[in-house]
Scaffold this active site. Structure first.
Site, PDB file in Angstrom:
ATOM      1  N   SER A  65     -68.006 -28.547  40.596  1.00 54.46           N
ATOM      2  CA  SER A  65     -68.532 -28.864  41.764  1.00 54.46           C
ATOM      3  C   SER A  65     -67.879 -29.995  42.185  1.00 54.46           C
ATOM      4  CB  SER A  65     -69.927 -28.598  41.975  1.00 54.46           C
ATOM      5  OG  SER A  65     -70.595 -29.636  41.087  1.00 54.46           O
TER       6      SER A  65
ATOM      7  N   GLU B 287     -68.255 -33.695  44.875  1.00 52.92           N
ATOM      8  CA  GLU B 287     -69.294 -34.482  45.908  1.00 52.92           C
ATOM      9  C   GLU B 287     -68.340 -35.436  46.841  1.00 52.92           C
ATOM     10  OE1 GLU B 287     -72.706 -36.489  43.787  1.00 52.92           O
ATOM     11  OE2 GLU B 287     -71.877 -38.323  44.858  1.00 52.92           O
TER      12      GLU B 287
ATOM     13  N   ASP C 154     -81.987 -44.712  46.767  1.00 51.18           N
ATOM     14  CA  ASP C 154     -82.054 -46.264  46.338  1.00 51.18           C
ATOM     15  C   ASP C 154     -83.118 -46.736  47.230  1.00 51.18           C
ATOM     16  OD1 ASP C 154     -80.722 -46.379  43.828  1.00 51.18           O
ATOM     17  OD2 ASP C 154     -78.927 -46.426  45.302  1.00 51.18           O
TER      18      ASP C 154
ATOM     19  N   PHE D 100     -69.043 -50.062  41.168  1.00 52.38           N
ATOM     20  CA  PHE D 100     -69.967 -48.756  40.896  1.00 52.38           C
ATOM     21  C   PHE D 100     -70.864 -48.973  39.671  1.00 52.38           C
ATOM     22  CE2 PHE D 100     -67.200 -46.057  43.917  1.00 52.38           C
ATOM     23  CZ  PHE D 100     -67.622 -46.295  45.009  1.00 52.38           C
TER      24      PHE D 100
ATOM     25  N   HIS E  49     -69.410 -32.090  37.516  1.00 51.85           N
ATOM     26  CA  HIS E  49     -69.607 -32.345  39.092  1.00 51.85           C
ATOM     27  C   HIS E  49     -68.686 -33.560  39.172  1.00 51.85           C
ATOM     28  CE1 HIS E  49     -71.949 -32.729  42.827  1.00 51.85           C
ATOM     29  NE2 HIS E  49     -71.919 -34.223  42.564  1.00 51.85           N
TER      30      HIS E  49
HETATM   31  P1  FAD Z   1     -86.131 -40.584  39.957  1.00 56.19           P
HETATM   32  O1  FAD Z   1     -85.801 -39.403  39.126  1.00 56.19           O
HETATM   33  O2  FAD Z   1     -87.446 -41.029  40.495  1.00 56.19           O
HETATM   34  O3  FAD Z   1     -85.343 -42.046  38.828  1.00 56.19           O
HETATM   35  C1  FAD Z   1     -84.641 -41.690  37.769  1.00 56.19           C
HETATM   36  C2  FAD Z   1     -85.198 -42.768  36.849  1.00 56.19           C
HETATM   37  O4  FAD Z   1     -85.421 -44.032  37.249  1.00 56.19           O
HETATM   38  C3  FAD Z   1     -86.731 -42.526  36.546  1.00 56.19           C
HETATM   39  O5  FAD Z   1     -86.848 -42.808  34.990  1.00 56.19           O
HETATM   40  C4  FAD Z   1     -87.641 -43.354  37.424  1.00 56.19           C
HETATM   41  O6  FAD Z   1     -88.707 -43.853  36.805  1.00 56.19           O
HETATM   42  C5  FAD Z   1     -86.829 -44.512  37.394  1.00 56.19           C
HETATM   43  N1  FAD Z   1     -86.724 -45.110  38.739  1.00 56.19           N
HETATM   44  C6  FAD Z   1     -85.916 -44.958  39.826  1.00 56.19           C
HETATM   45  N2  FAD Z   1     -86.437 -45.798  40.701  1.00 56.19           N
HETATM   46  C7  FAD Z   1     -87.414 -46.566  40.271  1.00 56.19           C
HETATM   47  C8  FAD Z   1     -88.120 -47.338  40.923  1.00 56.19           C
HETATM   48  N3  FAD Z   1     -88.030 -47.833  42.073  1.00 56.19           N
HETATM   49  N4  FAD Z   1     -89.239 -47.923  40.027  1.00 56.19           N
HETATM   50  C9  FAD Z   1     -89.206 -47.524  38.705  1.00 56.19           C
HETATM   51  N5  FAD Z   1     -88.636 -46.671  38.371  1.00 56.19           N
HETATM   52  C10 FAD Z   1     -87.528 -46.258  38.779  1.00 56.19           C
HETATM   53  N6  FAD Z   1     -78.321 -41.921  46.350  1.00 56.19           N
HETATM   54  C11 FAD Z   1     -78.502 -41.793  47.512  1.00 56.19           C
HETATM   55  O7  FAD Z   1     -79.103 -42.524  48.352  1.00 56.19           O
HETATM   56  N7  FAD Z   1     -77.819 -40.856  48.145  1.00 56.19           N
HETATM   57  C12 FAD Z   1     -77.370 -39.667  47.400  1.00 56.19           C
HETATM   58  O8  FAD Z   1     -76.639 -38.553  48.126  1.00 56.19           O
HETATM   59  C13 FAD Z   1     -77.108 -39.665  45.880  1.00 56.19           C
HETATM   60  N8  FAD Z   1     -76.711 -38.567  45.412  1.00 56.19           N
HETATM   61  C14 FAD Z   1     -76.630 -38.928  44.053  1.00 56.19           C
HETATM   62  C15 FAD Z   1     -76.283 -37.923  43.230  1.00 56.19           C
HETATM   63  C16 FAD Z   1     -76.199 -37.878  41.835  1.00 56.19           C
HETATM   64  C17 FAD Z   1     -75.698 -36.925  41.072  1.00 56.19           C
HETATM   65  C18 FAD Z   1     -76.818 -38.989  41.085  1.00 56.19           C
HETATM   66  C19 FAD Z   1     -76.940 -39.324  39.627  1.00 56.19           C
HETATM   67  C20 FAD Z   1     -77.418 -40.075  41.841  1.00 56.19           C
HETATM   68  C21 FAD Z   1     -77.395 -40.059  43.353  1.00 56.19           C
HETATM   69  N9  FAD Z   1     -77.665 -41.078  44.047  1.00 56.19           N
HETATM   70  C22 FAD Z   1     -77.776 -40.893  45.292  1.00 56.19           C
HETATM   71  C23 FAD Z   1     -78.532 -42.268  43.403  1.00 56.19           C
HETATM   72  C24 FAD Z   1     -79.907 -42.009  43.327  1.00 56.19           C
HETATM   73  O9  FAD Z   1     -80.733 -42.085  44.466  1.00 56.19           O
HETATM   74  C25 FAD Z   1     -80.526 -43.359  42.552  1.00 56.19           C
HETATM   75  O10 FAD Z   1     -79.951 -43.499  41.129  1.00 56.19           O
HETATM   76  C26 FAD Z   1     -81.936 -43.392  42.616  1.00 56.19           C
HETATM   77  O11 FAD Z   1     -82.258 -45.144  42.118  1.00 56.19           O
HETATM   78  C27 FAD Z   1     -82.701 -42.482  41.506  1.00 56.19           C
HETATM   79  O12 FAD Z   1     -82.930 -41.580  42.172  1.00 56.19           O
HETATM   80  P2  FAD Z   1     -83.282 -40.248  41.359  1.00 56.19           P
HETATM   81  O13 FAD Z   1     -83.479 -39.008  42.011  1.00 56.19           O
HETATM   82  O14 FAD Z   1     -82.647 -40.003  39.915  1.00 56.19           O
HETATM   83  O15 FAD Z   1     -85.040 -40.798  41.132  1.00 56.19           O
END
Ligand code: FAD
Length: 289
Positions: A7, A9, A101, A210, A260
């Site tokens: 896939s 991105e 983020d 990055f 991906h």
């Molecule tokens: P979670 O599953 O909640 O976090 C992952 C881990 O980090 C967990 O252990 C969690 O406890 C810890 N964590 C995360 N944030 C915090 C916090 N504030 N305090 C404490 N612990 C924390 N970002 C975008 O904005 N737009 C996108 O389109 C996007 N696409 C992505 C696609 C992929 C494949 C990946 C790997 C990342 C992408 N991101 C994107 C980045 C992602 O949003 C960040 O990494 C974000 O910080 C964590 O998202 P998550 O969904 O993994 O959250």
């Protein structure tokens, strides 16, 4: 090689010039039998409407399935569910469900109404709207904000238990890190497929920036190789394509069969992996011409 799925991105292009480059890349990659395209959402808190528009445009001009990334940080449940409902109405069946983020004004959302507390919560909420195919994110080198390696894997388990269909890794350059991570998921009882997120290192300086932001470590070997070719565009191109092909090949050897690719809106030559017979007719390439 036929069981290997790729896939790709993309991020929503910000202006006319980058829009043209985006469609050229889509047209190129379409010829390599993509499993699906995905479009990032609101990276660094901006461009969310643009992201939805790009998803809609892709659905209209391409036969390749499209996944919309969706982040809940900074939005109320009602706001984010409205976007999810709209995506469903325009024909989106796939979501990459993310926290996003943290933004400075994230707390303001709590003043406006209830918010999702975790990605697991978010996945459950999305599945109440529509039986979306849902991907979530995971981190072979542990998310920089995770409290611990164990907490990180537990968070991933919760996302998978909530109904995620697959977990896509942050990019990484050390295959042993990926293998150790896969072992941790197995020990944690996670059976959801883990998809290797691969960043072709086309622009070394950009990659360094990055990697710094998301905590990906860079092997000394890669640093040396890119320093050797710095300033020689032809050698840089040869190097990134070679590194990319070799990296994916090594992962396939270690029984990883889902990838991906973080395209950064650039074409990626996948002819090394996809045979000519598999290539479908590209529709969006014509749309761009
Ligand atoms: P979670 O599953 O909640 O976090 C992952 C881990 O980090 C967990 O252990 C969690 O406890 C810890 N964590 C995360 N944030 C915090 C916090 N504030 N305090 C404490 N612990 C924390 N970002 C975008 O904005 N737009 C996108 O389109 C996007 N696409 C992505 C696609 C992929 C494949 C990946 C790997 C990342 C992408 N991101 C994107 C980045 C992602 O949003 C960040 O990494 C974000 O910080 C964590 O998202 P998550 O969904 O993994 O959250």
């Amino acid at each position: 090689m036929t069981n290997t799925a790729f896939s790709y991105e993309f991020f929503p292009p910000a202006n006319n010039v980058s829009e043209r480059a985006f469609w050229r890349s889509v047209g190129c990659i379409e010829t390599f039998d993509p499993g699906y395209f995905s479009v990032t959402y609101g990276a660094l808190g901006s461009g969310q409407a643009r992201s939805v528009r790009v998803v809609k445009d892709l659905l209209e001009v391409s036969d390749v399935p499209v996944a919309a990334h969706l982040t809940f940080e900074g939005a109320t449940i009602e706001e984010i569910n409205t976007v999810a409902l709209h995506l469903k109405e325009i024909g989106v069946d796939r979501i990459v469900a993310l926290r996003g983020d943290a933004r400075e004004d994230a707390r303001l959302a709590y003043d406006r109404g209830p918010c999702y507390e975790s990605v697991a919560d978010f996945v459950s909420g999305l599945l109440k709207i529509h039986p979306f195919d849902i991907s979530v994110a995971c981190y072979p080198e542990v998310h920089p904000m995770a409290q611990s390696e164990q907490a990180d894997i537990e968070e991933l388990k919760a996302k998978c238990d909530a109904g995620a269909n697959r977990a896509i890794t942050q990019f990484f350059f050390n295959i042993d890190d990926f293998e150790r991570f896969r072992d941790r998921t197995v020990r944690a009882g996670i059976t959801t497929p883990i998809v290797a997120g691969v960043l072709p290192i086309r622009d070394y300086q950009k990659m360094i920036s990055f990697a710094g932001r998301c905590g990906a470590s860079i092997p000394a070997r890669i640093n040396k190789a890119y320093h050797r070719v710095a300033g020689d565009a032809a050698a840089e191109k040869k190097l990134w394509q070679h590194e990319f092909n070799t990296f994916v090949e090594q992962l396939i050897e270690r029984e990883c069969n889902q990838f991906h690719i973080y395209t950064l809106n650039q074409p990626v030559d996948m002819s090394h992996f996809i045979s000519v017979e598999q290539k479908p007719i590209a529709r969006s390439a014509a749309a761009v011409a």
